[in-house]
Design a protein around this motif. Structure first.
Motif, PDB file in Angstrom:
ATOM      1  N   GLU A   1     -25.166  39.518  -6.942  1.00  0.00           N
ATOM      2  CA  GLU A   1     -23.870  38.637  -7.311  1.00  0.00           C
ATOM      3  C   GLU A   1     -24.372  37.583  -8.056  1.00  0.00           C
ATOM      4  O   GLU A   1     -23.840  36.999  -9.032  1.00  0.00           O
ATOM      5  CB  GLU A   1     -22.916  38.447  -6.069  1.00  0.00           C
ATOM      6  CG  GLU A   1     -22.232  39.632  -5.453  1.00  0.00           C
ATOM      7  CD  GLU A   1     -21.533  39.129  -4.279  1.00  0.00           C
ATOM      8  OE1 GLU A   1     -20.524  39.716  -3.848  1.00  0.00           O
ATOM      9  OE2 GLU A   1     -22.174  38.515  -3.390  1.00  0.00           O
ATOM     10  N   ARG A   2     -25.329  36.810  -7.419  1.00  0.00           N
ATOM     11  CA  ARG A   2     -25.726  35.800  -8.185  1.00  0.00           C
ATOM     12  C   ARG A   2     -26.553  35.944  -9.506  1.00  0.00           C
ATOM     13  O   ARG A   2     -26.200  35.061 -10.389  1.00  0.00           O
ATOM     14  CB  ARG A   2     -26.904  35.048  -7.324  1.00  0.00           C
ATOM     15  CG  ARG A   2     -27.166  33.567  -7.481  1.00  0.00           C
ATOM     16  CD  ARG A   2     -27.999  32.850  -6.569  1.00  0.00           C
ATOM     17  NE  ARG A   2     -27.498  32.989  -5.225  1.00  0.00           N
ATOM     18  CZ  ARG A   2     -28.147  33.451  -4.477  1.00  0.00           C
ATOM     19  NH1 ARG A   2     -29.155  34.414  -4.430  1.00  0.00           N
ATOM     20  NH2 ARG A   2     -27.719  33.568  -3.017  1.00  0.00           N
TER      21      ARG A   2
ATOM     22  N   ASN B   1     -22.942  25.526  -3.180  1.00  0.00           N
ATOM     23  CA  ASN B   1     -22.756  26.219  -1.968  1.00  0.00           C
ATOM     24  C   ASN B   1     -22.228  27.664  -2.010  1.00  0.00           C
ATOM     25  O   ASN B   1     -22.597  28.389  -1.213  1.00  0.00           O
ATOM     26  CB  ASN B   1     -21.596  25.281  -0.772  1.00  0.00           C
ATOM     27  CG  ASN B   1     -22.348  24.057  -0.788  1.00  0.00           C
ATOM     28  OD1 ASN B   1     -23.784  24.048  -0.781  1.00  0.00           O
ATOM     29  ND2 ASN B   1     -21.686  22.949  -0.255  1.00  0.00           N
ATOM     30  N   PHE B   2     -20.887  27.902  -2.943  1.00  0.00           N
ATOM     31  CA  PHE B   2     -20.531  28.980  -2.859  1.00  0.00           C
ATOM     32  C   PHE B   2     -21.384  30.067  -3.463  1.00  0.00           C
ATOM     33  O   PHE B   2     -21.777  31.159  -2.874  1.00  0.00           O
ATOM     34  CB  PHE B   2     -19.278  29.044  -4.016  1.00  0.00           C
ATOM     35  CG  PHE B   2     -18.858  30.577  -4.323  1.00  0.00           C
ATOM     36  CD1 PHE B   2     -17.950  31.130  -3.568  1.00  0.00           C
ATOM     37  CD2 PHE B   2     -19.278  30.914  -5.599  1.00  0.00           C
ATOM     38  CE1 PHE B   2     -17.495  32.253  -4.011  1.00  0.00           C
ATOM     39  CE2 PHE B   2     -18.936  32.317  -5.702  1.00  0.00           C
ATOM     40  CZ  PHE B   2     -18.027  32.993  -4.901  1.00  0.00           C
TER      41      PHE B   2
ATOM     42  N   ALA C   1      -8.389  25.643  -7.933  1.00  0.00           N
ATOM     43  CA  ALA C   1      -8.864  25.665  -6.666  1.00  0.00           C
ATOM     44  C   ALA C   1     -10.160  24.894  -6.328  1.00  0.00           C
ATOM     45  O   ALA C   1     -10.536  24.102  -5.658  1.00  0.00           O
ATOM     46  CB  ALA C   1      -9.414  27.185  -6.419  1.00  0.00           C
ATOM     47  N   VAL C   2     -11.160  25.150  -7.564  1.00  0.00           N
ATOM     48  CA  VAL C   2     -12.279  24.078  -7.492  1.00  0.00           C
ATOM     49  C   VAL C   2     -11.656  22.536  -7.563  1.00  0.00           C
ATOM     50  O   VAL C   2     -12.577  21.697  -6.872  1.00  0.00           O
ATOM     51  CB  VAL C   2     -13.008  24.386  -8.906  1.00  0.00           C
ATOM     52  CG1 VAL C   2     -14.304  23.328  -9.057  1.00  0.00           C
ATOM     53  CG2 VAL C   2     -13.422  25.734  -8.814  1.00  0.00           C
ATOM     54  N   LEU C   3     -10.592  22.223  -8.585  1.00  0.00           N
ATOM     55  CA  LEU C   3     -10.281  20.724  -8.272  1.00  0.00           C
ATOM     56  C   LEU C   3      -9.680  20.542  -7.093  1.00  0.00           C
ATOM     57  O   LEU C   3     -10.511  19.405  -6.519  1.00  0.00           O
ATOM     58  CB  LEU C   3      -9.250  20.577  -9.302  1.00  0.00           C
ATOM     59  CG  LEU C   3      -8.701  19.353  -9.594  1.00  0.00           C
ATOM     60  CD1 LEU C   3      -9.735  18.298  -9.906  1.00  0.00           C
ATOM     61  CD2 LEU C   3      -7.333  19.462 -10.577  1.00  0.00           C
ATOM     62  N   LYS C   4      -9.114  21.290  -6.401  1.00  0.00           N
ATOM     63  CA  LYS C   4      -8.623  20.807  -5.039  1.00  0.00           C
ATOM     64  C   LYS C   4      -9.399  20.773  -4.134  1.00  0.00           C
ATOM     65  O   LYS C   4      -9.565  19.817  -3.198  1.00  0.00           O
ATOM     66  CB  LYS C   4      -7.514  21.678  -4.607  1.00  0.00           C
ATOM     67  CG  LYS C   4      -6.822  21.499  -3.166  1.00  0.00           C
ATOM     68  CD  LYS C   4      -5.862  22.464  -2.932  1.00  0.00           C
ATOM     69  CE  LYS C   4      -5.125  22.222  -1.416  1.00  0.00           C
ATOM     70  NZ  LYS C   4      -4.176  23.375  -1.054  1.00  0.00           N
ATOM     71  N   THR C   5     -10.589  21.626  -3.932  1.00  0.00           N
ATOM     72  CA  THR C   5     -11.754  21.619  -3.070  1.00  0.00           C
ATOM     73  C   THR C   5     -12.634  20.496  -3.339  1.00  0.00           C
ATOM     74  O   THR C   5     -12.971  19.693  -2.251  1.00  0.00           O
ATOM     75  CB  THR C   5     -12.536  22.954  -3.184  1.00  0.00           C
ATOM     76  OG1 THR C   5     -11.699  24.340  -2.906  1.00  0.00           O
ATOM     77  CG2 THR C   5     -13.765  23.078  -2.344  1.00  0.00           C
ATOM     78  N   THR C   6     -12.707  19.989  -4.410  1.00  0.00           N
ATOM     79  CA  THR C   6     -13.392  19.045  -4.797  1.00  0.00           C
ATOM     80  C   THR C   6     -13.101  17.809  -4.541  1.00  0.00           C
ATOM     81  O   THR C   6     -13.736  16.947  -3.719  1.00  0.00           O
ATOM     82  CB  THR C   6     -13.932  19.009  -6.340  1.00  0.00           C
ATOM     83  OG1 THR C   6     -14.592  20.273  -6.628  1.00  0.00           O
ATOM     84  CG2 THR C   6     -14.888  17.850  -6.795  1.00  0.00           C
TER      85      THR C   6
ATOM     86  N   LEU D   1     -20.184  20.222  -8.164  1.00  0.00           N
ATOM     87  CA  LEU D   1     -21.573  20.909  -8.559  1.00  0.00           C
ATOM     88  C   LEU D   1     -22.072  21.291  -7.003  1.00  0.00           C
ATOM     89  O   LEU D   1     -22.298  22.311  -7.030  1.00  0.00           O
ATOM     90  CB  LEU D   1     -22.458  19.964  -8.976  1.00  0.00           C
ATOM     91  CG  LEU D   1     -23.929  20.594  -9.228  1.00  0.00           C
ATOM     92  CD1 LEU D   1     -23.804  21.953  -9.976  1.00  0.00           C
ATOM     93  CD2 LEU D   1     -24.981  19.574  -9.722  1.00  0.00           C
ATOM     94  N   ARG D   2     -22.044  20.478  -6.042  1.00  0.00           N
ATOM     95  CA  ARG D   2     -22.321  20.936  -4.890  1.00  0.00           C
ATOM     96  C   ARG D   2     -21.305  21.953  -4.024  1.00  0.00           C
ATOM     97  O   ARG D   2     -21.940  22.947  -3.421  1.00  0.00           O
ATOM     98  CB  ARG D   2     -22.151  19.776  -3.828  1.00  0.00           C
ATOM     99  CG  ARG D   2     -22.958  19.948  -2.406  1.00  0.00           C
ATOM    100  CD  ARG D   2     -23.070  18.802  -1.696  1.00  0.00           C
ATOM    101  NE  ARG D   2     -21.759  18.086  -1.365  1.00  0.00           N
ATOM    102  CZ  ARG D   2     -21.500  16.732  -1.613  1.00  0.00           C
ATOM    103  NH1 ARG D   2     -22.623  16.103  -2.000  1.00  0.00           N
ATOM    104  NH2 ARG D   2     -20.349  16.333  -1.250  1.00  0.00           N
TER     105      ARG D   2
END
Length: 156
Positions: free
Chosen positions: A127-128, A118-119, A21-26, A113-114
């Motif tokens: 949560e953070r 953002n997430f 998911a991170v790869l695809k979103t990026t 990273l961005r």
């Protein structure tokens, strides 16, 4: 089943989908070509260490040499890596990251990273804080598993 076992099972099941998911979103956010995780791993290794022999890459990434060979061929065909014969032994080849791939990797890193920042910005304070506390544990987990795998490879 204990809560820890349940959490471990859920975490194990989330690893693959999270990476994808991170790869695809990026890729989508940056308009990047369809770089696979193994390609990114090879590029990151070459970017960090410089040119390397395929055998070194395979060992460092714990990848079968036949799998790496096919991957390197595809990466050569798309201009992501360059192969050069060694001056001291013309039978041996070193693999280096191309300037195109270096640009793509830099773009991937900045965008990834961005995307993650953002997430995190959408999380509440608790949560953070939980995420921040988990990062050192995940780093230790990665190092432990890498050491275990390396030990098994060299002593198995």
């Amino acid at each position: 089943m204990t809560e820890t076992t349940s959490s471990a099972r859920e975490f194990a099941q989330l690893l693959g989908p999270l990476r994808r998911a991170v790869l695809k979103t990026t890729r989508q956010a940056a308009g990047l070509p369809d770089l696979s995780e193994p390609q990114i791993e090879v590029l990151r290794l070459l970017s960090n260490e410089g040119p390397a022999a395929p055998s070194h890459i395979a060992a460092a990434l714990q990848m079968a040499t036949s799998t790496l060979s096919n991957l390197l061929k595809a990466m050569t065909d798309t201009g992501l890596i360059e192969r050069t014969r060694r001056a001291d032994d013309q039978r041996r080849v070193d693999v280096a990251i191309s300037s195109l791939a270096r640009e793509l990797l830099d773009t991937y890193d900045v965008t990834s990273l961005r995307t993650i920042e953002n997430f995190l910005a959408d999380l509440d304070d608790h949560e953070r804080a939980a995420f921040e506390a988990a990062v050192p544990i995940l780093r230790r987990m990665c190092a432990t598993f890498a050491d275990t795998t390396e030990h098994a490879t060299t002593h198995g």
